[in-house]
Design a protein around this motif. Structure first.
Motif, PDB file in Angstrom:
ATOM      1  N   SER A   3       0.822  -1.202   0.000  1.00  0.00           N
ATOM      2  CA  SER A   3       0.000   0.000   0.000  1.00  0.00           C
ATOM      3  C   SER A   3       0.863   1.261   0.000  1.00  0.00           C
ATOM      4  CB  SER A   3      -0.905   0.005   1.230  1.00  0.00           C
ATOM      5  OG  SER A   3      -1.825  -1.061   1.165  1.00  0.00           O
ATOM      6  N   GLY A   4       0.285   2.346  -0.531  1.00  0.00           N
ATOM      7  CA  GLY A   4       0.998   3.613  -0.538  1.00  0.00           C
ATOM      8  C   GLY A   4       1.823   3.786  -1.793  1.00  0.00           C
ATOM      9  N   SER A   5       2.292   4.989  -2.022  1.00  0.00           N
ATOM     10  CA  SER A   5       3.070   5.279  -3.220  1.00  0.00           C
ATOM     11  C   SER A   5       4.553   5.136  -2.934  1.00  0.00           C
ATOM     12  CB  SER A   5       2.777   6.704  -3.698  1.00  0.00           C
ATOM     13  OG  SER A   5       3.351   7.642  -2.803  1.00  0.00           O
ATOM     14  N   GLU A   6       5.305   4.996  -4.019  1.00  0.00           N
ATOM     15  CA  GLU A   6       6.766   4.896  -3.911  1.00  0.00           C
ATOM     16  C   GLU A   6       7.343   6.126  -3.227  1.00  0.00           C
ATOM     17  OE1 GLU A   6      10.782   3.596  -4.861  1.00  0.00           O
ATOM     18  OE2 GLU A   6       8.852   2.597  -4.718  1.00  0.00           O
ATOM     19  N   GLY A   7       6.849   7.296  -3.620  1.00  0.00           N
ATOM     20  CA  GLY A   7       7.360   8.528  -3.025  1.00  0.00           C
ATOM     21  C   GLY A   7       7.074   8.618  -1.546  1.00  0.00           C
ATOM     22  N   ASP A   8       5.864   8.229  -1.126  1.00  0.00           N
ATOM     23  CA  ASP A   8       5.506   8.263   0.288  1.00  0.00           C
ATOM     24  C   ASP A   8       6.408   7.338   1.101  1.00  0.00           C
ATOM     25  OD1 ASP A   8       3.502  10.045  -0.250  1.00  0.00           O
ATOM     26  OD2 ASP A   8       1.910   8.537  -0.263  1.00  0.00           O
ATOM     27  N   LEU A   9       6.679   6.161   0.557  1.00  0.00           N
ATOM     28  CA  LEU A   9       7.533   5.207   1.263  1.00  0.00           C
ATOM     29  C   LEU A   9       8.946   5.745   1.408  1.00  0.00           C
ATOM     30  CD1 LEU A   9       8.095   2.463   2.539  1.00  0.00           C
ATOM     31  CD2 LEU A   9       8.374   1.522   0.228  1.00  0.00           C
ATOM     32  N   ALA A  10       9.487   6.304   0.343  1.00  0.00           N
ATOM     33  CA  ALA A  10      10.836   6.858   0.402  1.00  0.00           C
ATOM     34  C   ALA A  10      10.922   7.978   1.431  1.00  0.00           C
ATOM     35  CB  ALA A  10      11.256   7.367  -0.980  1.00  0.00           C
ATOM     36  N   VAL A  11       9.933   8.847   1.455  1.00  0.00           N
ATOM     37  CA  VAL A  11       9.917   9.944   2.417  1.00  0.00           C
ATOM     38  C   VAL A  11       9.841   9.406   3.837  1.00  0.00           C
ATOM     39  CG1 VAL A  11       8.536  11.870   3.283  1.00  0.00           C
ATOM     40  CG2 VAL A  11       8.966  11.657   0.835  1.00  0.00           C
ATOM     41  N   ALA A  12       8.975   8.420   4.053  1.00  0.00           N
ATOM     42  CA  ALA A  12       8.813   7.860   5.401  1.00  0.00           C
ATOM     43  C   ALA A  12      10.091   7.195   5.890  1.00  0.00           C
ATOM     44  CB  ALA A  12       7.661   6.860   5.405  1.00  0.00           C
ATOM     45  N   LEU A  13      10.762   6.469   5.006  1.00  0.00           N
ATOM     46  CA  LEU A  13      11.996   5.798   5.403  1.00  0.00           C
ATOM     47  C   LEU A  13      13.109   6.808   5.672  1.00  0.00           C
ATOM     48  CD1 LEU A  13      11.932   2.777   2.922  1.00  0.00           C
ATOM     49  CD2 LEU A  13      11.532   2.698   5.385  1.00  0.00           C
ATOM     50  N   ARG A  15      12.679   9.890   6.670  1.00  0.00           N
ATOM     51  CA  ARG A  15      12.329  10.585   7.912  1.00  0.00           C
ATOM     52  C   ARG A  15      12.739   9.744   9.132  1.00  0.00           C
ATOM     53  NH1 ARG A  15       7.014  11.229   7.150  1.00  0.00           N
ATOM     54  NH2 ARG A  15       7.355  13.207   6.063  1.00  0.00           N
ATOM     55  N   LYS A  16      12.566   8.446   9.028  1.00  0.00           N
ATOM     56  CA  LYS A  16      12.895   7.567  10.146  1.00  0.00           C
ATOM     57  C   LYS A  16      14.395   7.313  10.283  1.00  0.00           C
ATOM     58  CE  LYS A  16       8.795   6.320  11.782  1.00  0.00           C
ATOM     59  NZ  LYS A  16       8.413   6.437  13.203  1.00  0.00           N
ATOM     60  N   LEU A  17      15.101   7.192   9.143  1.00  0.00           N
ATOM     61  CA  LEU A  17      16.461   6.666   9.162  1.00  0.00           C
ATOM     62  C   LEU A  17      17.516   7.635   8.641  1.00  0.00           C
ATOM     63  CD1 LEU A  17      15.673   3.086   7.775  1.00  0.00           C
ATOM     64  CD2 LEU A  17      15.971   3.754  10.161  1.00  0.00           C
ATOM     65  N   GLY A  18      17.109   8.742   8.077  1.00  0.00           N
ATOM     66  CA  GLY A  18      18.065   9.620   7.430  1.00  0.00           C
ATOM     67  C   GLY A  18      18.244   9.232   5.979  1.00  0.00           C
ATOM     68  N   ALA A  19      18.941  10.062   5.223  1.00  0.00           N
ATOM     69  CA  ALA A  19      19.027   9.892   3.771  1.00  0.00           C
ATOM     70  C   ALA A  19      19.701   8.584   3.371  1.00  0.00           C
ATOM     71  CB  ALA A  19      19.761  11.080   3.153  1.00  0.00           C
ATOM     72  N   TRP A  24      19.034   2.795   1.700  1.00  0.00           N
ATOM     73  CA  TRP A  24      19.323   1.374   1.915  1.00  0.00           C
ATOM     74  C   TRP A  24      18.031   0.614   2.251  1.00  0.00           C
ATOM     75  CZ3 TRP A  24      18.325  -0.596   6.857  1.00  0.00           C
ATOM     76  CH2 TRP A  24      18.593  -1.964   7.001  1.00  0.00           C
ATOM     77  N   ALA A  25      17.232   1.155   3.157  1.00  0.00           N
ATOM     78  CA  ALA A  25      15.997   0.484   3.556  1.00  0.00           C
ATOM     79  C   ALA A  25      15.037   0.354   2.379  1.00  0.00           C
ATOM     80  CB  ALA A  25      15.330   1.246   4.700  1.00  0.00           C
ATOM     81  N   LEU A  26      14.970   1.396   1.550  1.00  0.00           N
ATOM     82  CA  LEU A  26      14.097   1.335   0.382  1.00  0.00           C
ATOM     83  C   LEU A  26      14.517   0.206  -0.555  1.00  0.00           C
ATOM     84  CD1 LEU A  26      11.696   2.674  -1.058  1.00  0.00           C
ATOM     85  CD2 LEU A  26      13.340   4.174  -2.215  1.00  0.00           C
ATOM     86  N   ARG A  27      15.846   0.046  -0.759  1.00  0.00           N
ATOM     87  CA  ARG A  27      16.329  -1.054  -1.596  1.00  0.00           C
ATOM     88  C   ARG A  27      15.938  -2.402  -0.990  1.00  0.00           C
ATOM     89  NH1 ARG A  27      20.913   2.312  -1.929  1.00  0.00           N
ATOM     90  NH2 ARG A  27      22.034   1.047  -0.375  1.00  0.00           N
ATOM     91  N   MET A  52      13.181  -4.359   9.624  1.00  0.00           N
ATOM     92  CA  MET A  52      12.326  -4.533  10.795  1.00  0.00           C
ATOM     93  C   MET A  52      13.105  -4.319  12.095  1.00  0.00           C
ATOM     94  SD  MET A  52       9.257  -4.996   9.789  1.00  0.00           S
ATOM     95  CE  MET A  52       8.611  -5.337  11.427  1.00  0.00           C
ATOM     96  N   ASP A  53      14.418  -4.403  12.027  1.00  0.00           N
ATOM     97  CA  ASP A  53      15.251  -4.196  13.219  1.00  0.00           C
ATOM     98  C   ASP A  53      15.635  -2.732  13.405  1.00  0.00           C
ATOM     99  OD1 ASP A  53      15.203  -6.872  13.905  1.00  0.00           O
ATOM    100  OD2 ASP A  53      17.022  -7.352  12.775  1.00  0.00           O
ATOM    101  N   THR A  54      15.051  -1.840  12.611  1.00  0.00           N
ATOM    102  CA  THR A  54      15.362  -0.414  12.697  1.00  0.00           C
ATOM    103  C   THR A  54      14.124   0.369  13.152  1.00  0.00           C
ATOM    104  OG1 THR A  54      14.670   0.206  10.454  1.00  0.00           O
ATOM    105  CG2 THR A  54      16.896  -0.741  10.707  1.00  0.00           C
ATOM    106  N   GLU A  55      14.312   1.680  13.240  1.00  0.00           N
ATOM    107  CA  GLU A  55      13.196   2.558  13.604  1.00  0.00           C
ATOM    108  C   GLU A  55      12.111   2.592  12.524  1.00  0.00           C
ATOM    109  OE1 GLU A  55      16.416   3.223  13.409  1.00  0.00           O
ATOM    110  OE2 GLU A  55      17.048   4.766  14.836  1.00  0.00           O
ATOM    111  N   ALA A  56      12.419   2.027  11.351  1.00  0.00           N
ATOM    112  CA  ALA A  56      11.452   2.029  10.249  1.00  0.00           C
ATOM    113  C   ALA A  56      10.456   0.882  10.348  1.00  0.00           C
ATOM    114  CB  ALA A  56      12.180   1.954   8.909  1.00  0.00           C
ATOM    115  N   ALA A  57      10.535   0.092  11.402  1.00  0.00           N
ATOM    116  CA  ALA A  57       9.645  -1.067  11.536  1.00  0.00           C
ATOM    117  C   ALA A  57       8.183  -0.669  11.592  1.00  0.00           C
ATOM    118  CB  ALA A  57      10.015  -1.873  12.777  1.00  0.00           C
ATOM    119  N   ASP A  58       7.897   0.568  12.042  1.00  0.00           N
ATOM    120  CA  ASP A  58       6.506   0.981  12.137  1.00  0.00           C
ATOM    121  C   ASP A  58       6.046   1.843  10.959  1.00  0.00           C
ATOM    122  OD1 ASP A  58       7.907   3.241  12.751  1.00  0.00           O
ATOM    123  OD2 ASP A  58       6.727   3.775  14.532  1.00  0.00           O
ATOM    124  N   VAL A  59       6.821   1.870   9.877  1.00  0.00           N
ATOM    125  CA  VAL A  59       6.336   2.464   8.632  1.00  0.00           C
ATOM    126  C   VAL A  59       5.242   1.537   8.091  1.00  0.00           C
ATOM    127  CG1 VAL A  59       6.939   3.013   6.235  1.00  0.00           C
ATOM    128  CG2 VAL A  59       8.475   3.674   8.101  1.00  0.00           C
TER     129      VAL A  59
END
Length: 213
Positions: A3-13, A15-19, A24-27, A52-59
């Motif tokens: 669910s969600g758009s590619e852009g939204d996911l990239a922004v969320a990741l 925001r959680k993990l830094g650029a 890396w998480a997006l890949r 899942m072991d990072t702060e991005a687990a709740d994206v």
């Protein structure tokens, strides 16, 4: 993918993990989603676990994909936890039928019925309501309530002229219940209708052959 758009996911990741870590998480999520789509579920889980072991687990998209992978691996309890979290984060019922099927596998009948009631009331789309109906009917059959299961699937059913996948799935589930309940003529009619519109759908050809013998 999820669910969600590619852009939204990239922004969320990001925001959680830094650029850098966000890229890396997006890949990793893309690799996991590709493996999931190819039905390499264990590989998909291995790709997603580091995220899942990072702060991005709740994206939400990460939670959703994790839950779907676990579902395909038949890890019902863990999958339900992830899909519950996804629903809480998004207030979406998009994965309600899958979550209901997790509850069904655990014989949590009240939770299946609760989700079906919510889905029927909200009516988000014909596809989602149909999938929820199929799961709810299957849960009734599992509980030894075949007449109620048939009634639920048959309620409002009409054979459409140009059926979609979800119509075929509902027809197949209903035909299967007819067959198991001893109404072979009704089962044969529905399986034949499926075969006309989608030859080779599931094991319809074999089911028709069995009913003809």
């Amino acid at each position: 993918m999820v669910s969600g758009s590619e852009g939204d996911l990239a922004v969320a990741l990001t925001r959680k993990l830094g650029a850098d870590r966000g890229r890396w998480a997006l890949r990793q999520v893309h690799k996991a989603a590709d493996n999931f789509a190819s039905e390499y579920h264990r590989e998909a889980l291995a790709q997603l676990r580091p995220v899942m072991d990072t702060e991005a687990a709740d994206v939400p998209e990460v939670r959703e994909l994790h839950g779907l992978i676990l579902y395909r691996l038949r890890r019902w309890r863990a999958a339900a936890r992830e899909l519950e979290a996804f629903a809480a984060l998004t207030r979406s019922c998009e994965q309600a039928p899958v979550l209901a099927d997790c509850y069904r596998a655990q014989q949590r009948w009240e939770k299946v019925a609760e989700l079906w009631d919510d889905l029927r009331r909200e009516s988000p789309s014909a596809e989602l309501v149909t999938e929820g109906r199929i799961v709810a009917a299957g849960a009734l059959a599992d509980q030894g309530r075949p007449a109620e299961a048939v009634a639920l699937l048959a309620d409002g059913w009409r054979t459409p002229r140009n059926p979609g996948e979800f119509h075929l799935r509902r027809a197949y589930a209903l035909a299967d219940l007819y067959d198991r309940g001893g109404d072979q003529p009704a089962a044969r009619r529905l399986f034949a209708w499926i075969e006309r519109h989608s030859p080779g759908f599931a094991d319809t050809t074999d089911r028709l052959a069995d009913l003809a013998s």
